[in-house]
Write a protein that holds these residues in place. Structure first.
Motif, PDB file in Angstrom:
ATOM      1  N   ILE A 106     -13.041  16.718   8.261  1.00 25.90           N
ATOM      2  CA  ILE A 106     -12.405  16.384   9.547  1.00 25.90           C
ATOM      3  C   ILE A 106     -11.696  15.035   9.410  1.00 25.90           C
ATOM      4  CG2 ILE A 106     -12.743  15.931  11.999  1.00 25.90           C
ATOM      5  CD1 ILE A 106     -13.296  18.807  11.286  1.00 25.90           C
ATOM      6  N   ILE A 107     -10.391  15.007   9.717  1.00 23.46           N
ATOM      7  CA  ILE A 107      -9.601  13.782   9.612  1.00 23.46           C
ATOM      8  C   ILE A 107      -9.064  13.395  11.002  1.00 23.46           C
ATOM      9  CG2 ILE A 107      -7.635  12.652   8.522  1.00 23.46           C
ATOM     10  CD1 ILE A 107      -9.720  13.527   6.519  1.00 23.46           C
ATOM     11  N   PRO A 108      -9.506  12.257  11.584  1.00 22.38           N
ATOM     12  CA  PRO A 108      -8.907  11.794  12.853  1.00 22.38           C
ATOM     13  C   PRO A 108      -7.457  11.354  12.610  1.00 22.38           C
ATOM     14  CG  PRO A 108     -10.994  10.680  12.356  1.00 22.38           C
ATOM     15  CD  PRO A 108     -10.566  11.381  11.111  1.00 22.38           C
ATOM     16  N   ASN A 109      -6.555  11.829  13.438  1.00 26.08           N
ATOM     17  CA  ASN A 109      -5.127  11.531  13.249  1.00 26.08           C
ATOM     18  C   ASN A 109      -4.533  11.078  14.581  1.00 26.08           C
ATOM     19  OD1 ASN A 109      -2.312  11.603  12.774  1.00 26.08           O
ATOM     20  ND2 ASN A 109      -2.562  13.162  11.198  1.00 26.08           N
ATOM     21  N   GLN A 110      -4.118   9.802  14.640  1.00 23.26           N
ATOM     22  CA  GLN A 110      -3.631   9.231  15.902  1.00 23.26           C
ATOM     23  C   GLN A 110      -2.287   9.790  16.331  1.00 23.26           C
ATOM     24  OE1 GLN A 110      -3.656   4.967  15.503  1.00 23.26           O
ATOM     25  NE2 GLN A 110      -5.822   4.870  14.960  1.00 23.26           N
ATOM     26  N   LYS A 111      -1.549  10.426  15.440  1.00 23.90           N
ATOM     27  CA  LYS A 111      -0.246  10.989  15.810  1.00 23.90           C
ATOM     28  C   LYS A 111      -0.388  12.233  16.676  1.00 23.90           C
ATOM     29  CE  LYS A 111       1.603  11.587  11.769  1.00 23.90           C
ATOM     30  NZ  LYS A 111       2.621  11.923  10.735  1.00 23.90           N
ATOM     31  N   LEU A 112      -1.525  12.890  16.639  1.00 20.03           N
ATOM     32  CA  LEU A 112      -1.706  14.162  17.332  1.00 20.03           C
ATOM     33  C   LEU A 112      -2.167  13.961  18.770  1.00 20.03           C
ATOM     34  CD1 LEU A 112      -3.484  16.187  14.495  1.00 20.03           C
ATOM     35  CD2 LEU A 112      -1.050  16.125  15.072  1.00 20.03           C
ATOM     36  N   GLY A 113      -1.764  14.895  19.650  1.00 24.09           N
ATOM     37  CA  GLY A 113      -2.221  14.897  21.030  1.00 24.09           C
ATOM     38  C   GLY A 113      -3.656  15.420  21.111  1.00 24.09           C
TER      39      GLY A 113
ATOM     40  N   HIS B  32       0.839  -1.191   0.000  1.00 23.33           N
ATOM     41  CA  HIS B  32       0.000   0.000   0.000  1.00 23.33           C
ATOM     42  C   HIS B  32       0.881   1.250   0.000  1.00 23.33           C
ATOM     43  CE1 HIS B  32      -3.421  -2.616   1.011  1.00 23.33           C
ATOM     44  NE2 HIS B  32      -2.615  -3.190   1.898  1.00 23.33           N
ATOM     45  N   VAL B  33       0.623   2.162  -0.933  1.00 24.37           N
ATOM     46  CA  VAL B  33       1.418   3.384  -1.065  1.00 24.37           C
ATOM     47  C   VAL B  33       0.465   4.563  -1.234  1.00 24.37           C
ATOM     48  CG1 VAL B  33       3.379   4.444  -2.249  1.00 24.37           C
ATOM     49  CG2 VAL B  33       3.062   1.972  -2.383  1.00 24.37           C
ATOM     50  N   ASN B  34       0.741   5.668  -0.535  1.00 22.00           N
ATOM     51  CA  ASN B  34      -0.149   6.827  -0.624  1.00 22.00           C
ATOM     52  C   ASN B  34       0.369   7.913  -1.565  1.00 22.00           C
ATOM     53  OD1 ASN B  34       1.978   7.739   0.927  1.00 22.00           O
ATOM     54  ND2 ASN B  34       0.707   8.745   2.477  1.00 22.00           N
TER      55      ASN B  34
ATOM     56  N   LYS C 164      -5.869   5.836  -1.285  1.00 16.93           N
ATOM     57  CA  LYS C 164      -6.487   7.152  -1.483  1.00 16.93           C
ATOM     58  C   LYS C 164      -7.501   7.482  -0.391  1.00 16.93           C
ATOM     59  CE  LYS C 164      -5.929   7.034  -6.513  1.00 16.93           C
ATOM     60  NZ  LYS C 164      -6.589   7.106  -7.840  1.00 16.93           N
ATOM     61  N   GLY C 165      -7.426   6.774   0.737  1.00 17.89           N
ATOM     62  CA  GLY C 165      -8.377   7.007   1.816  1.00 17.89           C
ATOM     63  C   GLY C 165      -8.170   8.341   2.506  1.00 17.89           C
ATOM     64  N   ALA C 166      -9.179   8.781   3.253  1.00 18.20           N
ATOM     65  CA  ALA C 166      -9.105  10.065   3.969  1.00 18.20           C
ATOM     66  C   ALA C 166      -8.204   9.980   5.190  1.00 18.20           C
ATOM     67  CB  ALA C 166     -10.510  10.495   4.378  1.00 18.20           C
ATOM     68  N   LEU C 167      -8.257   8.845   5.901  1.00 15.47           N
ATOM     69  CA  LEU C 167      -7.405   8.677   7.084  1.00 15.47           C
ATOM     70  C   LEU C 167      -5.939   8.604   6.680  1.00 15.47           C
ATOM     71  CD1 LEU C 167      -9.226   5.987   9.272  1.00 15.47           C
ATOM     72  CD2 LEU C 167      -8.859   8.376   9.868  1.00 15.47           C
ATOM     73  N   PRO C 168      -5.007   9.100   7.540  1.00 14.69           N
ATOM     74  CA  PRO C 168      -3.572   8.877   7.272  1.00 14.69           C
ATOM     75  C   PRO C 168      -3.319   7.389   7.094  1.00 14.69           C
ATOM     76  CG  PRO C 168      -3.854  10.450   9.067  1.00 14.69           C
ATOM     77  CD  PRO C 168      -5.226   9.907   8.750  1.00 14.69           C
ATOM     78  N   ILE C 169      -2.478   7.033   6.135  1.00 18.13           N
ATOM     79  CA  ILE C 169      -2.289   5.629   5.760  1.00 18.13           C
ATOM     80  C   ILE C 169      -1.791   4.775   6.929  1.00 18.13           C
ATOM     81  CG2 ILE C 169       0.051   6.076   4.860  1.00 18.13           C
ATOM     82  CD1 ILE C 169      -0.522   3.904   2.723  1.00 18.13           C
ATOM     83  N   LEU C 170      -0.907   5.339   7.777  1.00 19.15           N
ATOM     84  CA  LEU C 170      -0.383   4.552   8.898  1.00 19.15           C
ATOM     85  C   LEU C 170      -1.457   4.321   9.960  1.00 19.15           C
ATOM     86  CD1 LEU C 170       3.199   6.082   9.355  1.00 19.15           C
ATOM     87  CD2 LEU C 170       2.505   4.063   8.060  1.00 19.15           C
ATOM     88  N   ASP C 171      -2.386   5.268  10.109  1.00 18.67           N
ATOM     89  CA  ASP C 171      -3.500   5.077  11.035  1.00 18.67           C
ATOM     90  C   ASP C 171      -4.441   4.004  10.499  1.00 18.67           C
ATOM     91  OD1 ASP C 171      -2.321   7.188  12.291  1.00 18.67           O
ATOM     92  OD2 ASP C 171      -4.083   8.485  12.329  1.00 18.67           O
TER      93      ASP C 171
END
Length: 522
Positions: free
Chosen positions: A492-499, A250-252, A279-286
């Motif tokens: 709105i994009i949920p991102n697990q890297k953020l506090g 998988h490559v973004n 091509k998903g909305a979420l960050p690929i690593l999440d």
């Protein structure tokens, strides 16, 4: 076991994650402007000779001079020097096949016998710069492929020791001898086992072409200068680990996706469809659960089974791993059996951690004490079995009478270190913050500024998943209110890297819009 490769391409860095049965086992991060990678070939200039070390320091353009030991010159070094003299004649390009190879250098010779200060020599990066040290060099030039390694200026053919069958070793050696050009040496890799002559011949021609492309650059080169740049980290990693168990890659990023697809089509045409552009909305690593695993696996404490855990400490000299049983229930097993069970589970996690963090040098493991010699031997065998798939060279010593196991593992790149703790994004470590109830007001203020001042109508807001859930909850959500009030195309994009109270804005092209500011709390 099934394997997946997840490639996250960002403007500043590329992250490559290898998943085996959805578990993260390998992680590589590379800056987009990364240089001095293993495999790169340079025309360097000798800056200083160190007779006491029987080595030289060579300028290849790094801020620290690179280190070249006499034993890393390679027995064919005289032939390389002769070739460099031939390429000085810029009217014609010399052909290695027609060249007469020079005698091997003396294995017990001195660096001062073959090199002098100011001399220009062809060198290759063997180990990347680590900490305060410059790159480690070799003068034995080589080009690595999936099935073989090509070494110009020698005539030997050798076979990987991991290929056990005598018949197969003889077949491969004879086959390569019959198709390789004169004055080229070949090391046959484990992946070549059982391969057809057409596959091996196709790769051999590609590797020879890489060397021939370098010759023109050598003629024009003025030290220090780059002659050959190793394949990108993504393709290089894929070259080493690709196997039939790979189900998806998988490559973004479309460009990198095409690059990987071309390589897979070259080495395994029947598997070219496994490369997918994400091509998903979420960050690929999440999306593939990598971020969550990174957060739990790169800390000082790593929990692995039924409350048992590892303590991993890193020092300049070595790495120390302490195995603890924690609050594990031992009622069903005696102390000896329980200790053995925890140690085996710990060995599995340690083997994974060594690959994941790319830990090298000396690793000391303090296992839970076991009285039975049988258990100690079984644990050693288990660790050897678990690390048999580790591509880095390593050596494992039996447990000492104190329950200590020592492992040495090859290190060619800096160890992977990822901070898993988070600094408060509101107070920046000062200990005082504004009320968290005002956070949504802050976000609305930023949206107002984006739309009315910067005239940006289409953008995405990355926030912590919990905050994202709150902002989007209900029919009359805050997200809907903001979109209607500011007539904005907001995602709105949920991102697990953020506090919890961190946020990032991105424009329609995926470029970050910097609206963050540090507020001094008094």
């Amino acid at each position: 076991m099934t394997s997946e490769l997840v490639v996250d391409v960002q403007s500043k860095e590329i992250t490559i994650a290898v998943l085996e049965d959805k578990k993260l086992v390998e992680l590589q991060q590379e800056d987009q402007n990364e240089s001095f990678s293993v495999g790169n070939i340079y025309m360097g200039k000798v800056k200083k000779l160190m007779p006491a070390l029987n080595a030289a320091f060579v300028n290849v353009g790094h801020k620290k001079d690179a280190f070249l030991h006499y034993l890393d010159l390679g027995v064919e070094f005289n032939s390389i020097l002769q070739f460099q003299k031939l390429v000085e004649d810029k009217k014609k390009i010399p052909q290695l096949q027609k060249m007469k190879l020079q005698p091997d250098i003396d294995k017990d010779g001195l660096i001062s016998d073959v090199l002098k200060v100011g001399q220009e020599i062809l060198v290759q990066i063997a180990k990347e710069p680590i900490s305060t040290k410059g790159p480690r060099l070799t003068a034995e030039i080589s080009f690595a492929g999936r099935f073989m390694v090509l070494i110009p200026f020698i005539n030997r053919v050798s076979v990987s020791q991991k290929i056990k069958s005598r018949e197969e070793r003889a077949r491969l050696r004879q086959l390569i001898q019959s198709i390789k050009p004169k004055n080229y040496g070949v090391i046959i890799r484990t992946n070549a086992e059982g391969k057809r002559v057409a596959d091996l011949d196709a790769e051999l021609k590609i590797l020879v072409k890489r060397w021939e492309d370098c010759i023109g650059k050598i003629q024009k080169a003025k030290a220090p200068s780059l002659i050959y740049e190793e394949t990108g980290r993504t393709v290089a990693l894929l070259r080493d680990i690709f196997n039939p168990s790979f189900e998806q890659i998988h490559v973004n990023d479309s460009d990198v996706s095409k690059q990987i697809a071309e390589y897979v089509n070259l080495i395994a045409p029947d598997r070219k469809n496994i490369v997918k552009e994400y091509k998903g909305a979420l960050p690929i690593l999440d999306n593939f659960g990598v971020t969550k695993q990174v957060k739990s696996l790169f800390g000082k404490t790593v929990t692995f089974k039924n409350g048992a855990y590892l303590i991993i400490e890193h020092t300049e000299a070595l790495h120390v791993i302490d195995v603890n049983s924690g609050n594990r229930n031992k009622s069903k097993l005696g102390q000896e059996e329980s200790a053995y069970e925890v140690n085996v589970a710990a060995a599995e996690e340690i083997a994974r951690q060594l690959r994941l963090r790319d830990m090298g040098g000396i690793i000391v493991i303090d296992f839970i004490d076991m009285n039975k010699g049988e258990h100690r031997n079984m644990l050693l065998s288990k660790m050897q079995e678990l690390m048999s798939t580790d591509r880095a060279k390593h050596n494992i010593l039996p447990l000492s009478k104190f329950g200590i196991m020592q492992i040495t593992r090859q290190r060619v790149r800096p160890e992977m270190e990822i901070a898993t703790s988070e600094v408060c994004p509101t107070c920046f470590g000062k200990g005082k913050i504004k009320s968290s109830f005002l956070f949504t007001d802050t976000l609305e203020g930023k949206i107002d500024y984006l739309v009315n001042n910067l005239k940006v109508k289409k953008f995405s807001l990355h926030i912590h998943p919990y905050v994202a859930a709150y902002v989007q909850q209900g029919f009359f959500s805050l997200k809907g209110k903001w979109k209607k009030k500011y007539n904005a195309n907001l995602k709105i994009i949920p991102n697990q890297k953020l506090g919890f109270l961190q946020y990032e804005f991105y424009d329609r092209d995926g470029n970050e819009i910097d609206l963050k500011e540090e507020i001094e709390m008094k």
